[in-house]
Design a protein around this motif. Sequence first.
Motif, PDB file in Angstrom:
ATOM      1  N   ILE A 207      -7.861  -2.970  -3.919  1.00  0.00           N
ATOM      2  CA  ILE A 207      -8.732  -3.963  -4.628  1.00  0.00           C
ATOM      3  C   ILE A 207      -8.182  -4.801  -5.151  1.00  0.00           C
ATOM      4  O   ILE A 207      -8.784  -6.033  -5.581  1.00  0.00           O
ATOM      5  N   ALA A 208      -6.836  -4.755  -5.238  1.00  0.00           N
ATOM      6  CA  ALA A 208      -5.786  -6.036  -5.665  1.00  0.00           C
ATOM      7  C   ALA A 208      -6.354  -6.366  -6.912  1.00  0.00           C
ATOM      8  O   ALA A 208      -6.475  -5.457  -8.011  1.00  0.00           O
ATOM      9  N   SER A 209      -6.540  -7.606  -7.402  1.00  0.00           N
ATOM     10  CA  SER A 209      -6.873  -8.123  -8.848  1.00  0.00           C
ATOM     11  C   SER A 209      -7.790  -7.570  -9.452  1.00  0.00           C
ATOM     12  O   SER A 209      -8.213  -7.824 -10.576  1.00  0.00           O
TER      13      SER A 209
ATOM     14  N   GLY B 106      -2.620  -5.218 -10.105  1.00  0.00           N
ATOM     15  CA  GLY B 106      -3.440  -5.244  -8.827  1.00  0.00           C
ATOM     16  C   GLY B 106      -3.218  -3.889  -7.802  1.00  0.00           C
ATOM     17  O   GLY B 106      -3.003  -4.077  -6.749  1.00  0.00           O
ATOM     18  N   GLY B 107      -2.871  -2.842  -8.334  1.00  0.00           N
ATOM     19  CA  GLY B 107      -2.546  -1.659  -7.570  1.00  0.00           C
ATOM     20  C   GLY B 107      -3.516  -0.690  -7.407  1.00  0.00           C
ATOM     21  O   GLY B 107      -2.830   0.321  -6.628  1.00  0.00           O
ATOM     22  N   VAL B 108      -4.614  -0.758  -7.611  1.00  0.00           N
ATOM     23  CA  VAL B 108      -5.597   0.347  -7.630  1.00  0.00           C
ATOM     24  C   VAL B 108      -6.026   0.248  -5.967  1.00  0.00           C
ATOM     25  O   VAL B 108      -6.317  -0.851  -5.424  1.00  0.00           O
TER      26      VAL B 108
ATOM     27  N   LEU C  56      -4.039  -9.137  -1.923  1.00  0.00           N
ATOM     28  CA  LEU C  56      -2.819  -8.559  -2.118  1.00  0.00           C
ATOM     29  C   LEU C  56      -2.436  -8.052  -0.749  1.00  0.00           C
ATOM     30  O   LEU C  56      -3.119  -6.989   0.084  1.00  0.00           O
ATOM     31  N   SER C  57      -1.138  -8.449  -0.010  1.00  0.00           N
ATOM     32  CA  SER C  57      -0.607  -7.804   1.207  1.00  0.00           C
ATOM     33  C   SER C  57      -1.549  -7.444   2.186  1.00  0.00           C
ATOM     34  O   SER C  57      -1.697  -6.410   2.698  1.00  0.00           O
ATOM     35  N   GLY C  58      -2.227  -8.478   2.806  1.00  0.00           N
ATOM     36  CA  GLY C  58      -3.315  -8.347   3.898  1.00  0.00           C
ATOM     37  C   GLY C  58      -4.405  -7.718   3.571  1.00  0.00           C
ATOM     38  O   GLY C  58      -5.089  -7.283   4.543  1.00  0.00           O
ATOM     39  N   MET C  59      -5.025  -7.841   2.322  1.00  0.00           N
ATOM     40  CA  MET C  59      -6.145  -7.139   2.040  1.00  0.00           C
ATOM     41  C   MET C  59      -6.956  -8.093   1.018  1.00  0.00           C
ATOM     42  O   MET C  59      -6.266  -8.792   0.099  1.00  0.00           O
ATOM     43  N   TYR C  60      -8.242  -8.119   1.100  1.00  0.00           N
ATOM     44  CA  TYR C  60      -9.099  -9.095   0.193  1.00  0.00           C
ATOM     45  C   TYR C  60     -10.085  -8.285  -0.369  1.00  0.00           C
ATOM     46  O   TYR C  60     -10.977  -7.458   0.588  1.00  0.00           O
ATOM     47  N   SER C  61     -10.736  -8.442  -1.627  1.00  0.00           N
ATOM     48  CA  SER C  61     -11.808  -7.753  -2.218  1.00  0.00           C
ATOM     49  C   SER C  61     -12.526  -8.785  -3.021  1.00  0.00           C
ATOM     50  O   SER C  61     -11.931  -9.926  -3.487  1.00  0.00           O
TER      51      SER C  61
ATOM     52  N   VAL D 289     -17.076  -6.590  -1.891  1.00  0.00           N
ATOM     53  CA  VAL D 289     -16.786  -6.856  -0.436  1.00  0.00           C
ATOM     54  C   VAL D 289     -15.185  -6.368  -0.484  1.00  0.00           C
ATOM     55  O   VAL D 289     -14.508  -6.755  -1.204  1.00  0.00           O
ATOM     56  N   LEU D 290     -14.790  -5.656   0.580  1.00  0.00           N
ATOM     57  CA  LEU D 290     -13.507  -5.084   0.945  1.00  0.00           C
ATOM     58  C   LEU D 290     -13.238  -5.238   2.142  1.00  0.00           C
ATOM     59  O   LEU D 290     -14.050  -4.812   3.167  1.00  0.00           O
ATOM     60  N   ILE D 291     -12.211  -6.050   2.505  1.00  0.00           N
ATOM     61  CA  ILE D 291     -11.819  -6.360   3.998  1.00  0.00           C
ATOM     62  C   ILE D 291     -10.181  -6.074   3.976  1.00  0.00           C
ATOM     63  O   ILE D 291      -9.333  -6.325   3.017  1.00  0.00           O
TER      64      ILE D 291
END
Length: 519
Positions: free
Chosen positions: A81-83, A258-260, A337-342, A356-358
Amino acid sequence: MPFKPLLLCLALLPGLAHAAAPSAADAAFYDSAVQQAFDHYRLPGIAVGVIEDGKVVQVVTRGELAVGEGRKVGADSLFKIASNTKAMTAAVLARLVQDGRLRWDDPVTRHLPTFRMYDPWVTRNMQVRDLLIHNSGLGLGAGDLMLWPEPNHFSREDIIAGLAHLKPAGSFRADYAYDNLLYVVAGEVAAAAAGTPYAQLVREEVFAPLGMDRCQVGEWSPAAVGDVAQPHYRQQDRNVVGGRDGAHATDFPSMAAGGVRCSVNDMLRWMQALLDPARAPGWLEADQRRALWTAHMPMPIGQRQRDWDNAHFSAYGYGWRLSDMDGQWKVAHTGTLSGMYSSVALLPDLRNGAVVLINGEGEAARTALMQALLKHWTAPAAGHDVLHYAGLLDRDAAQRRADGHVRPAMSPATAVTADDLGGDAGIWADPWFGRITLCPADGGVVFAAEKSPALRGEVMRSDGRPWVQWQDLGEDAEAWLRFTGEGAQRRLEMRAIDPDIDFSYDYQDLAFRRVGDCP
């Protein structure tokens, strides 16, 4: 998967009580919107959840955890989920404030005596609340090269020590500039105040009381947990897995920023607890809920926000962006973060929200999809779908290219040799980033960062200027090298080649001084 079977499963999920079916028209719209985003942007995988009047009404998933491997994304699949982690860090601090273990206006040094900013006055006056609202005076993304590219060898102690060497770009509390480092500090403040490591605090203060059973933080085993989405990058118009999880995930230093990782079901529980206090009695009292969503720091309103949302105000709360959208109060945040977007957005007065989680390159996809979902509530008569907003984004991108926001044309690159570099070959050090080497290897010269292994590449020359061609990073991360001064004043600086580089490549904050010869 069609939405009807998903709705049936959703009604049986523990912790998502009071799930309700939307109208047939609404259900068809949500399903179509996700499908449009998935198809138009050729995403590897996506998970979307929708809340109306405090009730989960729809979960839609598409695609795979890792392309070509046949494992489908589901409602319990874990995504970075980054930020959007920042709001959870703020909630942990709010719980500690509620329990009397710290105060929002405590000096940071009360809990972290070694904390230092570049300006001693700012060090003395920085309060816990300041760590969360991007008002420090640091430049955009300052020091982020200590956080990523991942993995690297910087510790939390390194990050906190590095802050003392980052020169401010503005005045303390004067302007908004997004940063990540101070959320790392915020996590350590929470740990110090509670006498408990940050990761354990998140589990105890957020995950456990809200029933977010699949969420992961700190050290954990992707192999044991299972059903974990892998990050993807676009390569020659294809989705390719990059940065695949190993058997063990570490408690990396930027966890609080941004680590969860959570599933869409977990995120819906989180959102419901925020929208409706009755779902989590006693978890956060009214004054602390209010603190999270108070406009603590004004933010600039962009032209797109004015045009798309009819926005009149924008501000940052504690881990949340606050604004208005067609007259509705909007509370939201994104994560990359690292190839993922939320993306998470709430309309508190309606008790509506979407997540939205991608697991791929999805910046435009999340923007177009979330806008379509929210407009379905705030401006339904307009009838705009995902493709409408995708078209607007394409037009904006074309205009930026026309205005010169493109990677500059460069002459064919040639490898720099040791003779070309001369006395500039050697070991260089920056006060916060540490040491790098510019040393001969395989007939050329290699740039290698001691604490950031991904920042390794061959030194090239184009149009008479040296630059670094990274081994494992794309060309959008490449940087010019610039040598200035003479003798003891000789310096090495770096600047991004692509004007639209991710701000976390804060090369402009580096100032290397030569400290030794090549081994």
